[in-house]
Write a protein that holds these residues in place. Structure first.
Motif, PDB file in Angstrom:
ATOM      1  N   THR A  55       0.834  -1.202   0.000  1.00  0.00           N
ATOM      2  CA  THR A  55       0.000   0.000   0.000  1.00  0.00           C
ATOM      3  C   THR A  55       0.868   1.251   0.000  1.00  0.00           C
ATOM      4  O   THR A  55       1.778   1.356   0.829  1.00  0.00           O
ATOM      5  CB  THR A  55      -0.913   0.018   1.245  1.00  0.00           C
ATOM      6  OG1 THR A  55      -1.671  -1.194   1.284  1.00  0.00           O
ATOM      7  CG2 THR A  55      -1.851   1.214   1.214  1.00  0.00           C
ATOM      8  N   PRO A  56       0.633   2.194  -0.895  1.00  0.00           N
ATOM      9  CA  PRO A  56       1.444   3.428  -0.896  1.00  0.00           C
ATOM     10  C   PRO A  56       1.339   4.172   0.438  1.00  0.00           C
ATOM     11  O   PRO A  56       0.296   4.143   1.104  1.00  0.00           O
ATOM     12  CB  PRO A  56       0.814   4.245  -2.025  1.00  0.00           C
ATOM     13  CG  PRO A  56       0.144   3.250  -2.906  1.00  0.00           C
ATOM     14  CD  PRO A  56      -0.329   2.156  -2.001  1.00  0.00           C
ATOM     15  N   THR A  57       2.422   4.836   0.796  1.00  0.00           N
ATOM     16  CA  THR A  57       2.488   5.515   2.098  1.00  0.00           C
ATOM     17  C   THR A  57       1.404   6.577   2.232  1.00  0.00           C
ATOM     18  O   THR A  57       0.790   6.717   3.299  1.00  0.00           O
ATOM     19  CB  THR A  57       3.869   6.162   2.269  1.00  0.00           C
ATOM     20  OG1 THR A  57       4.865   5.150   2.149  1.00  0.00           O
ATOM     21  CG2 THR A  57       3.990   6.819   3.628  1.00  0.00           C
ATOM     22  N   PHE A  58       1.139   7.313   1.149  1.00  0.00           N
ATOM     23  CA  PHE A  58       0.151   8.397   1.281  1.00  0.00           C
ATOM     24  C   PHE A  58      -1.261   7.845   1.500  1.00  0.00           C
ATOM     25  O   PHE A  58      -2.073   8.468   2.188  1.00  0.00           O
ATOM     26  CB  PHE A  58       0.205   9.312   0.053  1.00  0.00           C
ATOM     27  CG  PHE A  58      -0.344   8.721  -1.212  1.00  0.00           C
ATOM     28  CD1 PHE A  58      -1.672   8.873  -1.550  1.00  0.00           C
ATOM     29  CD2 PHE A  58       0.477   7.986  -2.061  1.00  0.00           C
ATOM     30  CE1 PHE A  58      -2.177   8.334  -2.719  1.00  0.00           C
ATOM     31  CE2 PHE A  58      -0.022   7.426  -3.223  1.00  0.00           C
ATOM     32  CZ  PHE A  58      -1.348   7.605  -3.558  1.00  0.00           C
ATOM     33  N   VAL A  59      -1.533   6.649   0.944  1.00  0.00           N
ATOM     34  CA  VAL A  59      -2.843   6.030   1.174  1.00  0.00           C
ATOM     35  C   VAL A  59      -2.974   5.616   2.635  1.00  0.00           C
ATOM     36  O   VAL A  59      -4.010   5.849   3.276  1.00  0.00           O
ATOM     37  CB  VAL A  59      -3.018   4.814   0.246  1.00  0.00           C
ATOM     38  CG1 VAL A  59      -4.318   4.073   0.576  1.00  0.00           C
ATOM     39  CG2 VAL A  59      -3.035   5.249  -1.211  1.00  0.00           C
ATOM     40  N   THR A  60      -1.915   4.998   3.174  1.00  0.00           N
ATOM     41  CA  THR A  60      -1.928   4.610   4.583  1.00  0.00           C
ATOM     42  C   THR A  60      -2.139   5.824   5.480  1.00  0.00           C
ATOM     43  O   THR A  60      -2.934   5.785   6.430  1.00  0.00           O
ATOM     44  CB  THR A  60      -0.601   3.928   4.950  1.00  0.00           C
ATOM     45  OG1 THR A  60      -0.361   2.836   4.063  1.00  0.00           O
ATOM     46  CG2 THR A  60      -0.636   3.416   6.380  1.00  0.00           C
ATOM     47  N   GLY A  61      -1.440   6.913   5.181  1.00  0.00           N
ATOM     48  CA  GLY A  61      -1.582   8.122   5.986  1.00  0.00           C
ATOM     49  C   GLY A  61      -2.988   8.690   5.940  1.00  0.00           C
ATOM     50  O   GLY A  61      -3.556   9.073   6.972  1.00  0.00           O
ATOM     51  N   ILE A  62      -3.578   8.724   4.749  1.00  0.00           N
ATOM     52  CA  ILE A  62      -4.941   9.269   4.616  1.00  0.00           C
ATOM     53  C   ILE A  62      -5.950   8.396   5.352  1.00  0.00           C
ATOM     54  O   ILE A  62      -6.865   8.903   6.017  1.00  0.00           O
ATOM     55  CB  ILE A  62      -5.296   9.393   3.118  1.00  0.00           C
ATOM     56  CG1 ILE A  62      -4.440  10.497   2.482  1.00  0.00           C
ATOM     57  CG2 ILE A  62      -6.770   9.720   2.936  1.00  0.00           C
ATOM     58  CD1 ILE A  62      -4.575  10.591   0.983  1.00  0.00           C
ATOM     59  N   VAL A  63      -5.780   7.070   5.270  1.00  0.00           N
ATOM     60  CA  VAL A  63      -6.698   6.159   5.984  1.00  0.00           C
ATOM     61  C   VAL A  63      -6.589   6.372   7.494  1.00  0.00           C
ATOM     62  O   VAL A  63      -7.604   6.418   8.208  1.00  0.00           O
ATOM     63  CB  VAL A  63      -6.376   4.696   5.611  1.00  0.00           C
ATOM     64  CG1 VAL A  63      -7.143   3.729   6.525  1.00  0.00           C
ATOM     65  CG2 VAL A  63      -6.749   4.426   4.162  1.00  0.00           C
ATOM     66  N   LEU A  64      -5.374   6.526   7.998  1.00  0.00           N
ATOM     67  CA  LEU A  64      -5.191   6.767   9.434  1.00  0.00           C
ATOM     68  C   LEU A  64      -5.810   8.102   9.854  1.00  0.00           C
ATOM     69  O   LEU A  64      -6.415   8.212  10.928  1.00  0.00           O
ATOM     70  CB  LEU A  64      -3.694   6.742   9.784  1.00  0.00           C
ATOM     71  CG  LEU A  64      -3.004   5.376   9.708  1.00  0.00           C
ATOM     72  CD1 LEU A  64      -1.520   5.508   9.991  1.00  0.00           C
ATOM     73  CD2 LEU A  64      -3.642   4.405  10.701  1.00  0.00           C
ATOM     74  N   ILE A  65      -5.665   9.112   9.016  1.00  0.00           N
ATOM     75  CA  ILE A  65      -6.265  10.425   9.338  1.00  0.00           C
ATOM     76  C   ILE A  65      -7.789  10.324   9.383  1.00  0.00           C
ATOM     77  O   ILE A  65      -8.438  10.826  10.314  1.00  0.00           O
ATOM     78  CB  ILE A  65      -5.820  11.477   8.293  1.00  0.00           C
ATOM     79  CG1 ILE A  65      -4.342  11.824   8.482  1.00  0.00           C
ATOM     80  CG2 ILE A  65      -6.662  12.734   8.413  1.00  0.00           C
ATOM     81  CD1 ILE A  65      -3.795  12.747   7.419  1.00  0.00           C
ATOM     82  N   LEU A  66      -8.369   9.653   8.374  1.00  0.00           N
ATOM     83  CA  LEU A  66      -9.830   9.509   8.336  1.00  0.00           C
ATOM     84  C   LEU A  66     -10.345   8.724   9.543  1.00  0.00           C
ATOM     85  O   LEU A  66     -11.414   9.037  10.093  1.00  0.00           O
ATOM     86  CB  LEU A  66     -10.249   8.807   7.038  1.00  0.00           C
ATOM     87  CG  LEU A  66     -10.147   9.637   5.758  1.00  0.00           C
ATOM     88  CD1 LEU A  66     -10.458   8.791   4.538  1.00  0.00           C
ATOM     89  CD2 LEU A  66     -11.098  10.823   5.830  1.00  0.00           C
ATOM     90  N   THR A  67      -9.559   7.712   9.974  1.00  0.00           N
ATOM     91  CA  THR A  67     -10.034   6.847  11.067  1.00  0.00           C
ATOM     92  C   THR A  67      -9.853   7.507  12.431  1.00  0.00           C
ATOM     93  O   THR A  67     -10.806   7.644  13.214  1.00  0.00           O
ATOM     94  CB  THR A  67      -9.276   5.506  11.030  1.00  0.00           C
ATOM     95  OG1 THR A  67      -9.426   4.909   9.745  1.00  0.00           O
ATOM     96  CG2 THR A  67      -9.817   4.561  12.097  1.00  0.00           C
ATOM     97  N   PHE A  68      -8.613   7.911  12.737  1.00  0.00           N
ATOM     98  CA  PHE A  68      -8.292   8.337  14.101  1.00  0.00           C
ATOM     99  C   PHE A  68      -8.443   9.847  14.327  1.00  0.00           C
ATOM    100  O   PHE A  68      -8.563  10.272  15.477  1.00  0.00           O
ATOM    101  CB  PHE A  68      -6.860   7.913  14.456  1.00  0.00           C
ATOM    102  CG  PHE A  68      -6.691   6.424  14.525  1.00  0.00           C
ATOM    103  CD1 PHE A  68      -7.081   5.725  15.656  1.00  0.00           C
ATOM    104  CD2 PHE A  68      -6.155   5.717  13.461  1.00  0.00           C
ATOM    105  CE1 PHE A  68      -6.934   4.347  15.731  1.00  0.00           C
ATOM    106  CE2 PHE A  68      -6.009   4.339  13.519  1.00  0.00           C
ATOM    107  CZ  PHE A  68      -6.407   3.652  14.649  1.00  0.00           C
ATOM    108  N   ALA A  69      -8.396  10.644  13.266  1.00  0.00           N
ATOM    109  CA  ALA A  69      -8.534  12.094  13.441  1.00  0.00           C
ATOM    110  C   ALA A  69      -9.936  12.576  13.103  1.00  0.00           C
ATOM    111  O   ALA A  69     -10.566  13.281  13.898  1.00  0.00           O
ATOM    112  CB  ALA A  69      -7.502  12.819  12.574  1.00  0.00           C
ATOM    113  N   VAL A  70     -10.448  12.176  11.922  1.00  0.00           N
ATOM    114  CA  VAL A  70     -11.743  12.684  11.475  1.00  0.00           C
ATOM    115  C   VAL A  70     -12.896  11.923  12.138  1.00  0.00           C
ATOM    116  O   VAL A  70     -13.805  12.534  12.714  1.00  0.00           O
ATOM    117  CB  VAL A  70     -11.852  12.577   9.936  1.00  0.00           C
ATOM    118  CG1 VAL A  70     -13.224  13.050   9.463  1.00  0.00           C
ATOM    119  CG2 VAL A  70     -10.751  13.399   9.281  1.00  0.00           C
ATOM    120  N   THR A  71     -12.874  10.590  12.094  1.00  0.00           N
ATOM    121  CA  THR A  71     -14.001   9.792  12.602  1.00  0.00           C
ATOM    122  C   THR A  71     -13.997   9.713  14.125  1.00  0.00           C
ATOM    123  O   THR A  71     -14.995  10.021  14.776  1.00  0.00           O
ATOM    124  CB  THR A  71     -13.944   8.372  11.999  1.00  0.00           C
ATOM    125  OG1 THR A  71     -13.925   8.460  10.575  1.00  0.00           O
ATOM    126  CG2 THR A  71     -15.160   7.573  12.448  1.00  0.00           C
TER     127      THR A  71
END
Length: 322
Positions: A141-157
């Motif tokens: 998985t590309p690093t930027f995809v992993t980062g965006i998923v983590l942001i959506l999960t732990f920061a936004v949601t």
């Protein structure tokens, strides 16, 4: 040993000279520094005066010699975008990048080694198969995809962790650290996990393959025949030998993490060297780009030279060949 040390230092000096030449070419021939530094309505005479002040009217060889002289003194020029010394900008951004890489490396070692041992000791177990499947997803998985998923999960949601920035920092002399504040540690969590995932997977797979290889060696069979406990064989005899290449790869990977933290720092707006470089590219800030290239080159040269010398200390045959 002294001859080997001198040879490696000579090679390192040649590599840095080549990197300096590339950096000088970028500084000198990518864009026009006079156009970037002069005001919008500057006259031809003013531009000619500025060109003379910068020494751009001199022969290229003389300019390169002057460039090397300034680099040795730590003078990387003035940033076109920030209008501040590049050395000062790097000194301000370097602690953020080094702290991010340090935490990512510790995280990858703390998780990668136990997971690698688990996969080696019970390769057909459900847990080992699950870990290998997840690691395959993680490494592909590309690093930027992993980062965006983590942001959506732990920061936004969930709203548990910040999505950008470095949080509150504490100044200790010239060093600014976020490791001593709660907001700094929270801000460091998601970027360090994102940066550590690739190296964690690499370490886990390396430990697994090395440990399986060591466990099939003769001295392990002899230890089992003597009736030594499985715990002593696995964690005292086998794991110690399996970790030697892991230490080497981890050391080399630190340089790669610093150089390629650009994506992680951009996704999380982490105020480190990588973000500084991306901003420099966006604004064609050639002095910052050239200084970053020199810094990364110096970092790789120092790490590889140190690894070569450590190899020579461990294996006397390398000293004889040198």
């Amino acid at each position: 040993m002294l001859r080997l040390l001198l040879a490696r230092l000579g090679q390192a000096a040649l590599v840095m000279l080549a990197v300096s030449a590339v950096s000088f070419g970028m500084f000198r021939f990518v864009g026009d520094p006079v156009a970037a530094l002069s005001r919008e309505n500057a006259t031809i005479a003013e531009k000619a005066e500025l060109r003379e002040q910068l020494g751009l009217d001199r022969p290229v060889v003389v300019q390169f010699a002057g460039f090397l002289s300034r680099i040795v003194r730590g003078d990387f020029g003035i940033s076109f975008r920030n209008q501040r010394p590049v050395a000062t900008l790097i000194a301000e951004r370097l602690p953020a990048t080094l702290e991010l890489v340090l935490v990512a490396t510790l995280l990858s070692l703390a998780l990668g080694i136990p997971l690698g041992v688990l996969c080696a000791l019970k390769p057909d177990g459900v847990a080992a198969r699950l870990v290998q499947a997840v690691s395959l997803i993680g490494i592909s998985t590309p690093t930027f995809v992993t980062g965006i998923v983590l942001i959506l999960t732990f920061a936004v949601t969930l709203g548990l962790l910040p999505s950008f920035g470095r949080g509150e920092t504490v100044q200790i002399g010239p060093w600014s650290t976020g490791l001593l504040t709660l907001s700094g540690l929270k801000a460091l969590t998601l970027p360090s996990i994102t940066l550590a995932l690739y190296q964690l997977t690499l370490i886990m797979r390396l430990v697994r393959s090395e440990l399986i290889d060591v466990l099939s060696s003769d001295y392990i069979r002899f230890a089992r025949a003597r009736g030594l406990s499985a715990r002593h064989i696995h964690f005292t005899l086998a794991l110690r030998n399996a970790l030697m290449p892991v230490i080497t790869v981890t050391g080399l990977q630190i340089g790669s993490l610093i150089a390629f933290a650009i994506v992680t720092e951009t996704v999380f707006q982490w105020p480190g060297m990588g973000l500084l470089f991306i901003q420099a590219v966006s604004f064609s800030d050639v002095p910052v780009m050239a200084a970053y290239l020199l810094f990364v080159g110096l970092l790789f040269v120092l790490i590889n030279t140190a690894v070569d010398l450590l190899y020579a200390l461990v294996d006397p045959r390398l000293r004889v060949r040198a």
